[in-house]
Design a protein around this motif. Structure first.
Motif, PDB file in Angstrom:
ATOM      1  N   ASP A  71      -8.025 -16.838  12.553  1.00  0.00           N
ATOM      2  CA  ASP A  71      -6.927 -17.345  13.374  1.00  0.00           C
ATOM      3  C   ASP A  71      -5.851 -16.258  13.478  1.00  0.00           C
ATOM      4  N   PRO A  72      -5.480 -15.841  14.706  1.00  0.00           N
ATOM      5  CA  PRO A  72      -4.549 -14.709  14.845  1.00  0.00           C
ATOM      6  C   PRO A  72      -3.181 -14.936  14.212  1.00  0.00           C
ATOM      7  N   SER A  73      -2.837 -16.198  13.931  1.00  0.00           N
ATOM      8  CA  SER A  73      -1.516 -16.425  13.338  1.00  0.00           C
ATOM      9  C   SER A  73      -1.539 -16.278  11.807  1.00  0.00           C
ATOM     10  N   ILE A  74      -2.727 -16.076  11.244  1.00  0.00           N
ATOM     11  CA  ILE A  74      -2.828 -15.922   9.781  1.00  0.00           C
ATOM     12  C   ILE A  74      -2.419 -14.508   9.379  1.00  0.00           C
ATOM     13  N   TYR A  75      -1.579 -14.419   8.364  1.00  0.00           N
ATOM     14  CA  TYR A  75      -1.196 -13.107   7.815  1.00  0.00           C
ATOM     15  C   TYR A  75      -2.261 -12.676   6.824  1.00  0.00           C
ATOM     16  N   LEU A 130       0.830  -1.212   0.000  1.00  0.00           N
ATOM     17  CA  LEU A 130       0.000   0.000   0.000  1.00  0.00           C
ATOM     18  C   LEU A 130       0.862   1.258   0.000  1.00  0.00           C
ATOM     19  N   VAL A 131       1.995   1.195   0.725  1.00  0.00           N
ATOM     20  CA  VAL A 131       2.922   2.347   0.704  1.00  0.00           C
ATOM     21  C   VAL A 131       3.461   2.526  -0.714  1.00  0.00           C
ATOM     22  N   HIS A 132       3.938   1.424  -1.308  1.00  0.00           N
ATOM     23  CA  HIS A 132       4.565   1.522  -2.635  1.00  0.00           C
ATOM     24  C   HIS A 132       3.588   1.966  -3.710  1.00  0.00           C
ATOM     25  N   SER A 133       2.310   1.613  -3.542  1.00  0.00           N
ATOM     26  CA  SER A 133       1.364   2.020  -4.591  1.00  0.00           C
ATOM     27  C   SER A 133       0.734   3.374  -4.275  1.00  0.00           C
ATOM     28  N   ARG A 134       1.174   3.987  -3.147  1.00  0.00           N
ATOM     29  CA  ARG A 134       0.847   5.394  -2.853  1.00  0.00           C
ATOM     30  C   ARG A 134      -0.618   5.666  -2.522  1.00  0.00           C
ATOM     31  N   ILE A 135      -1.220   4.800  -1.721  1.00  0.00           N
ATOM     32  CA  ILE A 135      -2.585   5.131  -1.291  1.00  0.00           C
ATOM     33  C   ILE A 135      -2.513   6.279  -0.284  1.00  0.00           C
ATOM     34  N   SER A 136      -3.652   6.917  -0.004  1.00  0.00           N
ATOM     35  CA  SER A 136      -3.611   8.009   0.978  1.00  0.00           C
ATOM     36  C   SER A 136      -4.346   7.652   2.266  1.00  0.00           C
ATOM     37  N   GLN A 137      -5.188   6.617   2.220  1.00  0.00           N
ATOM     38  CA  GLN A 137      -5.973   6.319   3.426  1.00  0.00           C
ATOM     39  C   GLN A 137      -6.398   4.852   3.476  1.00  0.00           C
ATOM     40  N   LEU A 138      -6.254   4.280   4.658  1.00  0.00           N
ATOM     41  CA  LEU A 138      -6.683   2.894   4.869  1.00  0.00           C
ATOM     42  C   LEU A 138      -7.636   2.861   6.059  1.00  0.00           C
ATOM     43  N   VAL A 139      -8.738   2.137   5.914  1.00  0.00           N
ATOM     44  CA  VAL A 139      -9.638   1.917   7.053  1.00  0.00           C
ATOM     45  C   VAL A 139      -9.860   0.413   7.166  1.00  0.00           C
ATOM     46  N   TYR A 140      -9.642  -0.128   8.365  1.00  0.00           N
ATOM     47  CA  TYR A 140      -9.899  -1.556   8.553  1.00  0.00           C
ATOM     48  C   TYR A 140     -10.820  -1.762   9.736  1.00  0.00           C
ATOM     49  N   LEU A 141     -11.516  -2.894   9.705  1.00  0.00           N
ATOM     50  CA  LEU A 141     -12.520  -3.139  10.738  1.00  0.00           C
ATOM     51  C   LEU A 141     -11.936  -3.894  11.932  1.00  0.00           C
ATOM     52  N   LYS A 142     -11.240  -4.971  11.647  1.00  0.00           N
ATOM     53  CA  LYS A 142     -10.749  -5.805  12.754  1.00  0.00           C
ATOM     54  C   LYS A 142      -9.224  -5.782  12.801  1.00  0.00           C
ATOM     55  N   PRO A 143      -8.660  -5.582  13.986  1.00  0.00           N
ATOM     56  CA  PRO A 143      -7.196  -5.558  14.079  1.00  0.00           C
ATOM     57  C   PRO A 143      -6.599  -6.963  13.963  1.00  0.00           C
ATOM     58  N   SER A 144      -5.389  -7.045  13.445  1.00  0.00           N
ATOM     59  CA  SER A 144      -4.651  -8.317  13.427  1.00  0.00           C
ATOM     60  C   SER A 144      -3.482  -8.131  14.388  1.00  0.00           C
TER      61      SER A 144
END
Ligand code: ZN
Length: 324
Positions: free
Chosen positions: A319-323, A261-275
């Protein structure tokens, strides 16, 4: 109008938890810079040189003073000037070349060049600002940057649109009956157009087919097709695939996807559930890298966790170990 900003907790509209380092809890991220000492009477000539050659080398570093006066220990005033990084991807110059450039511009042949460690990030409170200014290089203090940042961010947010996309994400995620019901949507906010909707399709033969990387790949394919169709070089095309796009996703992305996401230069990310174990964005996630704000990378974006508990409960935990 009352602004719906909780400055202390960095929450906007009661729904968007900004992911940024905590006040007072940050350490300086240092980079080596060339600093020269010159006679104050030569400063106009040097400033001309800086303007033409080195202006871009401090882009995004508005918290630094460019020039400051110092006593040379013999009762003379000298100007210390911040020039450019000793080594960076975008800029490279040898000490000899730099020195001859400086002498050429100022006609002062006893210019002293030294390497200083300069904080690339800005302190979040006045005390740290004073401390770093003494230890490293004079920094400007323009008031609490968190308050300023939050006011700026607030102005640019459309909470109704964000909520609309997050509901859509939750709907799509609920329909997935897999171990990894991750959904990501890429939006071009300038036209409010969806550029990609990806549902996790990782499999044994392609275990890193994460939705974010997949979304970037889809946008890359579309861009390639568009350019091939035009057949001529588009002078307006920029080379960053998701330039200033907004990305909405059900689960916090992993380090690899955050870098994507950094390399493709987005400006904003919103996520619902933390990993919490594998994420690359959250304050308390993974190795606490907060990749979207990393000072060693040459792009940053804002990231938020969407705090709608009811919506989050509708989406399956993974599963919390999933990337992700
Ligand atoms: Zn990922």
């Amino acid at each position: 109008m009352t602004l719906q900003i909780d400055y202390k907790n960095e929450v906007l509209y009661g729904l968007l938890q900004r992911m940024a380092p905590s006040v007072g809890g940050i350490s300086p991220i240092l980079q080596e810079y060339w600093v020269c000492s010159i006679d104050p009477k030569n400063s106009p000539k040097l400033l001309g040189l800086i303007k033409s050659q080195f202006q871009h080398t401090v882009d995004g570093l508005q918290h630094l003073k460019r020039i400051h006066k110092e006593n040379d220990g013999k009762g003379n005033l000298v100007l210390k000037v911040l020039l450019c990084p000793v080594q960076s991807k975008e800029f490279s110059i040898t000490k000899e070349a730099l020195l001859s450039m400086l002498i050429g511009a100022t006609h002062q042949d006893n210019i002293r060049l030294e390497v200083k460690s300069i904080p690339m990030n800005k302190p979040l409170d006045k005390e740290t600002n004073i401390k770093w200014s003494k230890e490293y290089w004079p920094l400007l203090w323009k008031g609490n940057p968190v308050v300023q940042d939050l006011n700026e961010i607030y102005k640019g947010l459309d909470i109704n649109k964000i909520s609309k996309y997050m509901k859509r994400i939750a709907e799509l995620s609920k329909q997935q009956k897999t171990k990894c019901p991750v959904v990501s949507i890429f939006v071009d906010p300038s036209k409010d157009v969806i550029k990609s909707i990806r549902i996790d399709e990782r499999c044994a033969s392609d275990p890193i087919k994460h939705t974010v990387m997949d979304g970037i790949a889809e946008i890359a394919d579309l861009e390639l097709a568009r350019r091939q169709e035009r057949k001529v070089e588009d002078p307006k095309a920029n080379n960053y695939l998701c330039f200033k796009y907004h990305v909405y996703t059900s689960h916090e992305p992993c380090t690899m996807c955050s870098m994507g996401l950094v390399h493709s230069r987005i400006s904003q990310l919103v996520y619902l559930k933390p990993s919490l174990k594998t994420g690359g964005i959250g304050k308390n996630s993974g190795k606490r890298e907060m990749i979207h704000l990393s000072c060693v990378l040459n792009w940053k974006f804002e990231a938020f966790q969407y705090l709608d508990e009811q919506l989050a409960n509708e989406v399956e935990d993974i599963d919390p170990s999933i990337y992700v």
